[in-house]
Design an enzyme around this catalytic site. Structure first.
Site, short mmCIF file in Angstrom:
data_model
loop_
_atom_site.label_atom_id
_atom_site.label_comp_id
_atom_site.label_asym_id
_atom_site.label_seq_id
_atom_site.Cartn_x
_atom_site.Cartn_y
_atom_site.Cartn_z
N ASP A 164 5.12 -14.27 -24.14
CA ASP A 164 6.14 -15.28 -23.86
C ASP A 164 5.51 -16.66 -23.70
OD1 ASP A 164 8.65 -16.28 -23.38
OD2 ASP A 164 8.78 -15.58 -21.31
N TRP A 176 4.87 -23.88 -25.11
CA TRP A 176 3.54 -24.35 -25.52
C TRP A 176 3.69 -25.46 -26.56
CZ3 TRP A 176 0.75 -24.71 -30.03
CH2 TRP A 176 -0.64 -24.82 -29.92
N HIS A 229 4.72 -20.31 -32.30
CA HIS A 229 4.61 -18.93 -32.80
C HIS A 229 3.35 -18.76 -33.66
CE1 HIS A 229 8.44 -18.23 -31.08
NE2 HIS A 229 9.15 -18.87 -31.99
N SER A 284 12.93 -9.41 -30.00
CA SER A 284 13.93 -8.59 -29.30
C SER A 284 15.26 -8.61 -30.05
CB SER A 284 14.14 -9.12 -27.88
OG SER A 284 14.87 -10.32 -27.93
N GLU A 313 17.92 -9.56 -28.85
CA GLU A 313 18.54 -10.84 -28.46
C GLU A 313 17.99 -12.01 -29.27
OE1 GLU A 313 17.27 -8.66 -26.16
OE2 GLU A 313 19.17 -7.90 -25.34
N ASN A 314 16.75 -11.89 -29.76
CA ASN A 314 16.14 -13.00 -30.52
C ASN A 314 16.88 -13.33 -31.82
OD1 ASN A 314 12.67 -12.19 -29.61
ND2 ASN A 314 14.12 -13.59 -28.64
C1 FPP Z 1 8.07 -15.64 -27.14
O1 FPP Z 1 7.95 -17.02 -26.96
C2 FPP Z 1 7.51 -15.18 -28.39
C3 FPP Z 1 8.20 -14.61 -29.43
C4 FPP Z 1 9.66 -14.42 -29.39
C5 FPP Z 1 7.56 -14.20 -30.68
C6 FPP Z 1 6.18 -13.63 -30.59
C7 FPP Z 1 5.65 -13.59 -31.96
C8 FPP Z 1 4.40 -13.92 -32.34
C9 FPP Z 1 3.31 -14.27 -31.40
C10 FPP Z 1 4.15 -13.92 -33.81
C11 FPP Z 1 3.20 -12.95 -34.34
C12 FPP Z 1 3.37 -11.56 -33.92
C13 FPP Z 1 2.70 -10.53 -34.48
C14 FPP Z 1 2.86 -9.20 -33.90
C15 FPP Z 1 1.84 -10.70 -35.67
P1 FPP Z 1 9.28 -17.89 -26.80
O2 FPP Z 1 9.63 -18.42 -28.14
O3 FPP Z 1 10.33 -17.09 -26.13
O4 FPP Z 1 8.76 -19.04 -25.87
P2 FPP Z 1 9.59 -19.87 -24.78
O5 FPP Z 1 10.04 -18.89 -23.75
O6 FPP Z 1 8.55 -20.81 -24.25
O7 FPP Z 1 10.71 -20.55 -25.49
#
Ligand code: FPP
Length: 247
Positions: free
Chosen positions: A21, A26, A38, A66, A68-69
């Site tokens: 998360d 970031w 990402h 997820s 929800e995403n």
């Molecule tokens: C959460 O941060 C992160 C995600 C929803 C995506 C995670 C995916 C990756 C790191 C890409 C690569 C993955 C693999 C397995 C190759 P957020 O967007 O919810 O951050 P925020 O809470 O600060 O908005």
């Protein structure tokens, strides 16, 4: 002494899961698009996979997307799917070189067809690897998974293959998408949020929870080892008293 050196290699959790998360925050802090966050999260994925394999973790689960995403803006969802495809393609060789098996849990049918195809190819290619299993949760939510399991169990009861009286912990576990692995002993969540967010609700029943303020793109091997070190200091009692669980 580094956190890695302080780890007791005889007490490594067999299954660690991670809620990655903080990618968006970031990026925002640096005035960048969320998708750049990402992209930078992929380096943290690589470091975490390597760190886990190096100390002998057998199963590592990463919550990548997820249910929800799907509600996020279309451009962000598309960018995440593209990133998944390119990361899977780029990393398959590394997984092979390191004897790591890739698998996925979640509503895989709901993924775009190119994403599904690349994922399935990587899963097939790495199927014989034995050092560690990397489980990517994609279009996953725990409630969705529990509903799927409930339907399967209800069908088995209706067809006379199972008696309602025989439904117990092991029957539920066997019908979840994680039936092939032990429950996680440690759950790590980055970015300072203290929530489980619909991730492995059943499987986390006895897990130790570890929260760090680090945002996911900044998470490195040493941070993973600090989480393991913290886990090893915990007194895990599973509802019993201390004298029953220590020798
Ligand atoms: C959460 O941060 C992160 C995600 C929803 C995506 C995670 C995916 C990756 C790191 C890409 C690569 C993955 C693999 C397995 C190759 P957020 O967007 O919810 O951050 P925020 O809470 O600060 O908005």
């Amino acid at each position: 002494m580094s956190a890695k050196e302080r780890i007791d290699l005889s007490k490594i959790p067999s299954h660690v899961c991670v809620i990655m998360d903080g990618n968006g925050r970031w990026a925002k802090r640096q005035g960048l698009l969320r998708t750049i966050g990402h992209q930078n999260g992929v380096k943290a994925v690589r470091d975490t996979v390597e760190a886990a394999a190096e100390i002998g973790v057998k199963f590592l689960s990463l919550y990548a997307f997820s249910t929800e995403n799907w509600k996020r803006p279309r451009w962000e969802v598309d960018a995440l799917m593209d990133l998944l495809v390119s990361s899977i393609n780029k990393e398959t060789k590394t997984l092979m070189d390191n004897n790591i098996r890739l698998t996925a849990i979640g509503d895989i049918e709901s993924l775009p067809s190119n994403c599904r195809k690349n994922l399935q190819e990587a899963i097939q290619k790495t199927a014989g690897n034995t050092r560690m299993t990397l489980i990517i949760a994609l279009s996953y939510s725990s409630r969705w998974e529990i509903i799927q399991a409930s339907k399967k169990i209800a069908e088995a009861v209706a067809a006379g293959r199972l008696s309602a009286d025989d439904i117990d912990d092991s029957v539920i576990s066997a019908n979840l998408s994680t039936s092939f692995c032990p429950d996680p002993e440690l759950m790590i969540r980055t970015s300072g949020e203290h929530r489980i967010s619909n991730f492995m609700l059943w499987q986390l029943a006895y897990a130790e929870l570890y929260f760090t303020d680090k945002l996911w793109p900044d998470f490195r091997k040493e941070d993973f080892y600090e989480a393991i070190e913290d886990f090893q200091k915990r007194d895990r009692r599973y509802g019993m008293v201390q004298e029953q669980t220590t020798d």
